[in-house]
Every structure is written in structure tokens, then in C-alpha cells.
Design a protein around this motif. Structure first.
Motif, PDB file in Angstrom:
ATOM      1  N   THR A  33      -3.727   6.898   6.248  1.00  0.00           N
ATOM      2  CA  THR A  33      -2.689   6.315   7.095  1.00  0.00           C
ATOM      3  C   THR A  33      -2.226   4.954   6.583  1.00  0.00           C
ATOM      4  OG1 THR A  33      -4.387   5.340   8.528  1.00  0.00           O
ATOM      5  CG2 THR A  33      -3.519   7.522   9.136  1.00  0.00           C
ATOM      6  N   LYS A  34      -3.090   4.298   5.781  1.00  0.00           N
ATOM      7  CA  LYS A  34      -2.734   2.981   5.262  1.00  0.00           C
ATOM      8  C   LYS A  34      -3.650   2.643   4.102  1.00  0.00           C
ATOM      9  CE  LYS A  34      -2.389  -1.898   6.669  1.00  0.00           C
ATOM     10  NZ  LYS A  34      -2.638  -2.873   7.767  1.00  0.00           N
ATOM     11  N   ALA A  35      -3.097   2.004   3.069  1.00  0.00           N
ATOM     12  CA  ALA A  35      -3.904   1.540   1.940  1.00  0.00           C
ATOM     13  C   ALA A  35      -3.371   0.194   1.479  1.00  0.00           C
ATOM     14  CB  ALA A  35      -3.862   2.551   0.797  1.00  0.00           C
ATOM     15  N   TRP A  36      -4.277  -0.665   1.001  1.00  0.00           N
ATOM     16  CA  TRP A  36      -3.856  -1.997   0.609  1.00  0.00           C
ATOM     17  C   TRP A  36      -4.939  -2.674  -0.231  1.00  0.00           C
ATOM     18  CZ3 TRP A  36      -6.195  -0.624   5.026  1.00  0.00           C
ATOM     19  CH2 TRP A  36      -7.230  -1.412   5.507  1.00  0.00           C
ATOM     20  N   ALA A  37      -4.547  -3.729  -0.940  1.00  0.00           N
ATOM     21  CA  ALA A  37      -5.494  -4.635  -1.577  1.00  0.00           C
ATOM     22  C   ALA A  37      -5.672  -5.818  -0.641  1.00  0.00           C
ATOM     23  CB  ALA A  37      -4.977  -5.100  -2.934  1.00  0.00           C
ATOM     24  N   LYS A  56      -7.416   3.428   5.134  1.00  0.00           N
ATOM     25  CA  LYS A  56      -7.749   4.038   6.417  1.00  0.00           C
ATOM     26  C   LYS A  56      -7.428   5.530   6.331  1.00  0.00           C
ATOM     27  CE  LYS A  56      -8.907   0.494   9.137  1.00  0.00           C
ATOM     28  NZ  LYS A  56     -10.207   0.409   9.849  1.00  0.00           N
ATOM     29  N   THR A  57      -8.410   6.372   6.687  1.00  0.00           N
ATOM     30  CA  THR A  57      -8.200   7.818   6.631  1.00  0.00           C
ATOM     31  C   THR A  57      -8.188   8.409   8.038  1.00  0.00           C
ATOM     32  OG1 THR A  57     -10.566   8.346   6.483  1.00  0.00           O
ATOM     33  CG2 THR A  57      -9.397   7.899   4.419  1.00  0.00           C
ATOM     34  N   VAL A 117      -1.931   8.516  -2.820  1.00  0.00           N
ATOM     35  CA  VAL A 117      -3.184   9.266  -2.735  1.00  0.00           C
ATOM     36  C   VAL A 117      -3.121  10.409  -3.738  1.00  0.00           C
ATOM     37  CG1 VAL A 117      -4.681  10.666  -1.270  1.00  0.00           C
ATOM     38  CG2 VAL A 117      -3.481   8.690  -0.307  1.00  0.00           C
ATOM     39  N   ASP A 118      -4.045  10.424  -4.698  1.00  0.00           N
ATOM     40  CA  ASP A 118      -4.089  11.520  -5.665  1.00  0.00           C
ATOM     41  C   ASP A 118      -4.809  12.738  -5.084  1.00  0.00           C
ATOM     42  OD1 ASP A 118      -2.761   9.939  -7.426  1.00  0.00           O
ATOM     43  OD2 ASP A 118      -4.521   9.354  -8.575  1.00  0.00           O
ATOM     44  N   TRP A 119      -5.935  12.477  -4.387  1.00  0.00           N
ATOM     45  CA  TRP A 119      -6.704  13.592  -3.815  1.00  0.00           C
ATOM     46  C   TRP A 119      -7.550  13.066  -2.667  1.00  0.00           C
ATOM     47  CZ3 TRP A 119      -6.865  18.699  -5.980  1.00  0.00           C
ATOM     48  CH2 TRP A 119      -7.733  19.585  -5.327  1.00  0.00           C
ATOM     49  N   ILE A 120      -7.539  13.789  -1.540  1.00  0.00           N
ATOM     50  CA  ILE A 120      -8.412  13.494  -0.412  1.00  0.00           C
ATOM     51  C   ILE A 120      -8.969  14.811   0.107  1.00  0.00           C
ATOM     52  CG2 ILE A 120      -6.443  13.454   1.196  1.00  0.00           C
ATOM     53  CD1 ILE A 120      -8.023  11.432   2.879  1.00  0.00           C
ATOM     54  N   GLU A 121     -10.277  14.842   0.386  1.00  0.00           N
ATOM     55  CA  GLU A 121     -10.936  16.086   0.805  1.00  0.00           C
ATOM     56  C   GLU A 121     -11.980  15.770   1.863  1.00  0.00           C
ATOM     57  OE1 GLU A 121     -13.595  19.619  -1.302  1.00  0.00           O
ATOM     58  OE2 GLU A 121     -11.993  18.634  -2.437  1.00  0.00           O
ATOM     59  N   ASP A 122     -12.186  16.732   2.811  1.00  0.00           N
ATOM     60  CA  ASP A 122     -13.192  16.517   3.848  1.00  0.00           C
ATOM     61  C   ASP A 122     -14.360  17.494   3.687  1.00  0.00           C
ATOM     62  OD1 ASP A 122     -12.489  18.975   4.982  1.00  0.00           O
ATOM     63  OD2 ASP A 122     -11.264  18.089   6.569  1.00  0.00           O
ATOM     64  N   ALA A 123     -15.333  17.396   4.590  1.00  0.00           N
ATOM     65  CA  ALA A 123     -16.558  18.191   4.486  1.00  0.00           C
ATOM     66  C   ALA A 123     -16.324  19.678   4.714  1.00  0.00           C
ATOM     67  CB  ALA A 123     -17.597  17.668   5.476  1.00  0.00           C
ATOM     68  N   ASP A 124     -15.187  20.043   5.298  1.00  0.00           N
ATOM     69  CA  ASP A 124     -14.844  21.460   5.492  1.00  0.00           C
ATOM     70  C   ASP A 124     -13.966  21.990   4.364  1.00  0.00           C
ATOM     71  OD1 ASP A 124     -16.273  21.557   7.829  1.00  0.00           O
ATOM     72  OD2 ASP A 124     -14.541  21.210   9.136  1.00  0.00           O
ATOM     73  N   VAL A 134       1.561   5.170   0.438  1.00  0.00           N
ATOM     74  CA  VAL A 134       0.761   4.898   1.636  1.00  0.00           C
ATOM     75  C   VAL A 134       0.457   3.407   1.780  1.00  0.00           C
ATOM     76  CG1 VAL A 134      -0.286   7.184   1.668  1.00  0.00           C
ATOM     77  CG2 VAL A 134      -1.393   5.335   0.378  1.00  0.00           C
ATOM     78  N   GLY A 135       0.878   2.611   0.818  1.00  0.00           N
ATOM     79  CA  GLY A 135       0.634   1.172   0.883  1.00  0.00           C
ATOM     80  C   GLY A 135       1.104   0.501  -0.388  1.00  0.00           C
TER      81      GLY A 135
END
Length: 245
Positions: A33-37, A56-57, A117-124, A134-135
Motif C-alpha cells: 500500500t505504501k513504500a518509501w525511504a 506497508k503490505t 513491487v517486483d514480487w510479493i507472495e503470502d503463505a498461501d 507504490v512510493g
């Protein structure tokens, strides 16, 4: 028959009253939802620095297990894998200390970079890729300032010459280069004080050289201060103490 009909209606009514409400559908698509330095990153010509990244995911179904982001500007591209910091489903915070290497930069990389975001994955094993913009973060070229105040010592009322040079990191050549036509403050801190005060503003010459004069009035320390700009970091020189006799 009337009694049977009444019984059936009563059963149906109770069933309707006690039925479990339908559950709202959840979103099982992980995203940032948001990314930053956490600060502007100022990089010199030869030494790498570490940039604190945060993201923030959001995922309603499972915790995030992997997150990789990248940042880009005018052909420059770099990336980092982030680590879990805190939070729980659905919202988590991820971060990393990402290395920024000046040998991988060119001067055109100075300024604002878009974070993707290049790749995001969850436990499922739900995942998403190529989530753009995203930022943002900002890279600046570092500045360097030298100073020399003379003569030392000097008699009260005589002239003190204060010289120096303003330079800036050149990522194309990986060296310091003179930074001309920039306004730099000359400051003075009298002996026994902890505060510098502004004396005057001097404009650097073509190759960054600085030179001006002041009247010797009391013992103290001189320094140059460059406030920086949108593409160059702030920098103060070391102090040069002059004894006034």
C-alpha cells in the motif's frame, strides 16, 4: 391442517432468525500500500551507503512471506529484498538496509526515483508482480567543502582571508568535481560559544573556489556552509580557528 401450517411457518421463521449472516468476501491478493525511504540518501563518488527502505503490505488471507521491490529513474534500476519487521494479517511492515553503490550510478540517477513491487507472495502462495509506483525515494550527490582562514595569528583590526572550495560527487567519473556558481554561507563561532552565526554569503566561482575577507575582531572559528538543493546534499566544512592578538 391449520395447526400443521402454523407449525411449518413457525419453524421457517425461527430458521430465518437464527441463520448465520453471509460472510463478506476477503481479498487474497497481496499488495504493497505504501513504500518509501526513511530519509534522503546522499551518495559520494566512491563509497556505497545504506538506504533504509520501508513498505506497508496488505493481505487479508495470510502473512506475507516474500517481498522484493525496485526503484528506477531515467534508465537507472536497482532492487532489494525486504524483511518482515512487525505487524500481523492483514497489515504488516517490511524493510531493509539497501546498499547504494556509486559505481552503479550515473549523474542522471540524481533526484526522485519511483518504487515498484517486483514480487510479493503470502503463505498461501498467493502472489502479485509488477505493482508500479507504490512510493518514491530521492538520491542526492554528496557535497564537500574545504576551508582555510589566514593569516594565523592575526592582529585585531587586520584583514582575514577565508578561502575554500565547494565540490560535488560526480558519479559518471567517480570523483569529486568543483561545483560552481553556488551560494555558500561563511559562518563564525566566537571562542567560548557553541553557536555559529552567518557573516556573509559568497558565490562559488566556475570550478567551485571560494574566497572572501573579513576584519579580525575576536578569537573564533570560521566555517563554510552549503545548504544543498534538490539534487545535492547539505554540507558544512570543518572549522578553522583563528587567534586574534
Amino acid at each position: 391442517m391449520k395447526h400443521l401450517a402454523a407449525l411449518i411457518i413457525g419453524v421457517l421463521t425461527v430458521g430465518l432468525l437464527t441463520a448465520t449472516p453471509a460472510t463478506a468476501q476477503t481479498s487474497c491478493s497481496p499488495k504493497v500500500t505504501k513504500a518509501w525511504a526513511t530519509k534522503t540518501v546522499v551518495v559520494g563518488p566512491t563509497y556505497q551507503v545504506y538506504m533504509p527502505l520501508r513498505a506497508k503490505t496488505y493481505d487479508e488471507c495470510a502473512p506475507i512471506t516474500y517481498l522484493s521491490v525496485s526503484w528506477r529513474r531515467r534508465g537507472h534500476y536497482d532492487f532489494a529484498d525486504l524483511n518482515y519487521l512487525n505487524g500481523e494479517v492483514p497489515t504488516e511492515t517490511w524493510g531493509a538496509r539497501a546498499a547504494v553503490d556509486p559505481y552503479l550510478l550515473t549523474n542522471s540517477a540524481t533526484g526522485k526515483h519511483t518504487i515498484d513491487v517486483d514480487w510479493i507472495e503470502d503463505a498461501d502462495y498467493n502472489y502479485a508482480t509488477d505493482q508500479l509506483n507504490v512510493g518514491s525515494l530521492r538520491l542526492k550527490r554528496a557535497a564537500r567543502l574545504g576551508i582555510n582562514a589566514y593569516p594565523e595569528p592575526v592582529r585585531k583590526g587586520q584583514t582575514i582571508t577565508v578561502a575554500g572550495k565547494l565540490r560535488r560527487a560526480n558519479w559518471n567519473l567517480n570523483e569529486w568535481r568543483g561545483y560552481g556558481y553556488r551560494y555558500v554561507k561563511l559562518q563564525f563561532k566566537k571562542a567560548g560559544s557553541s553557536t555559529f552565526v552567518n557573516l556573509k554569503t559568497v558565490k562559488s566561482r566556475k570550478y567551485g573556489k571560494l574566497k572572501t575577507t573579513v576584519i579580525a575582531r575576536r578569537d573564533g572559528t570560521f566555517r563554510w556552509l552549503y545548504l544543498g538543493n534538490g539534487v545535492t546534499g547539505r554540507k558544512a566544512s570543518k572549522g578553522d580557528y583563528v587567534n586574534v592578538t
